[in-house]
Write a protein that holds these residues in place. Structure first.
Motif, PDB file in Angstrom:
ATOM      1  N   TYR A  21       0.833  -1.198   0.000  1.00  0.00           N
ATOM      2  CA  TYR A  21       0.000   0.000   0.000  1.00  0.00           C
ATOM      3  C   TYR A  21       0.867   1.246   0.000  1.00  0.00           C
ATOM      4  N   LEU A  22       0.476   2.201  -0.820  1.00  0.00           N
ATOM      5  CA  LEU A  22       1.055   3.551  -0.839  1.00  0.00           C
ATOM      6  C   LEU A  22      -0.110   4.520  -0.921  1.00  0.00           C
ATOM      7  N   HIS A  23       0.103   5.747  -0.488  1.00  0.00           N
ATOM      8  CA  HIS A  23      -0.909   6.782  -0.680  1.00  0.00           C
ATOM      9  C   HIS A  23      -0.560   7.535  -1.952  1.00  0.00           C
ATOM     10  N   LEU A  31     -11.892  15.646  -6.848  1.00  0.00           N
ATOM     11  CA  LEU A  31     -11.230  15.175  -5.630  1.00  0.00           C
ATOM     12  C   LEU A  31      -9.795  15.679  -5.535  1.00  0.00           C
ATOM     13  N   LYS A  32      -9.408  16.084  -4.356  1.00  0.00           N
ATOM     14  CA  LYS A  32      -8.028  16.436  -4.094  1.00  0.00           C
ATOM     15  C   LYS A  32      -7.651  15.804  -2.762  1.00  0.00           C
ATOM     16  N   GLY A  33      -6.416  15.344  -2.656  1.00  0.00           N
ATOM     17  CA  GLY A  33      -5.984  14.723  -1.414  1.00  0.00           C
ATOM     18  C   GLY A  33      -5.203  13.460  -1.676  1.00  0.00           C
ATOM     19  N   TRP A  34      -5.128  12.586  -0.687  1.00  0.00           N
ATOM     20  CA  TRP A  34      -4.361  11.355  -0.769  1.00  0.00           C
ATOM     21  C   TRP A  34      -5.283  10.156  -0.638  1.00  0.00           C
ATOM     22  N   ARG A  35      -5.103   9.168  -1.496  1.00  0.00           N
ATOM     23  CA  ARG A  35      -5.903   7.952  -1.480  1.00  0.00           C
ATOM     24  C   ARG A  35      -4.985   6.754  -1.307  1.00  0.00           C
ATOM     25  N   LYS A  36      -5.356   5.857  -0.415  1.00  0.00           N
ATOM     26  CA  LYS A  36      -4.586   4.639  -0.194  1.00  0.00           C
ATOM     27  C   LYS A  36      -4.886   3.671  -1.331  1.00  0.00           C
ATOM     28  N   ARG A  37      -3.827   3.191  -1.999  1.00  0.00           N
ATOM     29  CA  ARG A  37      -3.978   2.272  -3.129  1.00  0.00           C
ATOM     30  C   ARG A  37      -2.972   1.135  -3.010  1.00  0.00           C
ATOM     31  N   TRP A  38      -3.301  -0.020  -3.569  1.00  0.00           N
ATOM     32  CA  TRP A  38      -2.430  -1.193  -3.570  1.00  0.00           C
ATOM     33  C   TRP A  38      -1.601  -1.163  -4.858  1.00  0.00           C
ATOM     34  N   PHE A  39      -0.290  -1.045  -4.714  1.00  0.00           N
ATOM     35  CA  PHE A  39       0.614  -0.962  -5.861  1.00  0.00           C
ATOM     36  C   PHE A  39       1.377  -2.260  -6.038  1.00  0.00           C
ATOM     37  N   HIS A  52      -7.829  -1.835  -3.818  1.00  0.00           N
ATOM     38  CA  HIS A  52      -7.589  -2.649  -2.624  1.00  0.00           C
ATOM     39  C   HIS A  52      -6.674  -3.824  -2.958  1.00  0.00           C
ATOM     40  N   LYS A  53      -6.009  -4.358  -1.953  1.00  0.00           N
ATOM     41  CA  LYS A  53      -5.136  -5.522  -2.116  1.00  0.00           C
ATOM     42  C   LYS A  53      -5.895  -6.697  -2.717  1.00  0.00           C
TER      43      LYS A  53
END
Length: 118
Positions: A21-23, A31-39, A52-53
């Motif tokens: 996971y990275l933001h 939308l503006k900001g940080w989103r948690k994503r599975w890389f 998601h993972k």
């Protein structure tokens, strides 16, 4: 066997070089900001990311980016720790990514650097 990937169906497929996971900074008109994503960084030098993972291996990635020739490095312009950016060679967008620790950021930067310079 790795759950949520294609390794069980393709046992000779090399494991991804880096995943976690990275933001990711979002800069859309709405939308503006940080989103948690599975890389997932694959051995072929492509960076995939999912919401998601559990989506890895089950859903199409939200985006796939070729890292070869990309510009990557630590970014301090946003005033947030553990941020690094990735500018793919096609240059049509910049990814700002944020790790949870300096060690995690270094792990990603090293793996991405190998993909940038195969």
């Amino acid at each position: 066997m790795v759950v949520g990937s294609d390794i069980s169906r393709y046992p000779n497929t090399p494991r991804p070089t880096c995943r976690g996971y990275l933001h990711k900074r979002t800069q859309s008109a709405i939308l503006k900001g940080w989103r948690k994503r599975w890389f997932v960084l694959k051995h072929n030098g492509y960076l995939h990311y999912y919401k998601h993972k559990k989506d890895e291996g089950k859903c199409r990635p939200l985006e796939v980016t070729k890292l070869e020739g990309a510009e990557i490095g630590v970014d301090t312009s946003l005033g947030k720790p553990f941020v690094f950016k990735c500018v793919p060679q096609n240059g049509n967008r910049i990814f700002y990514l944020c790790a949870t620790s300096n060690q995690e950021m270094k792990r990603w930067l090293e793996a991405m650097d190998k993909a940038v310079h195969p």
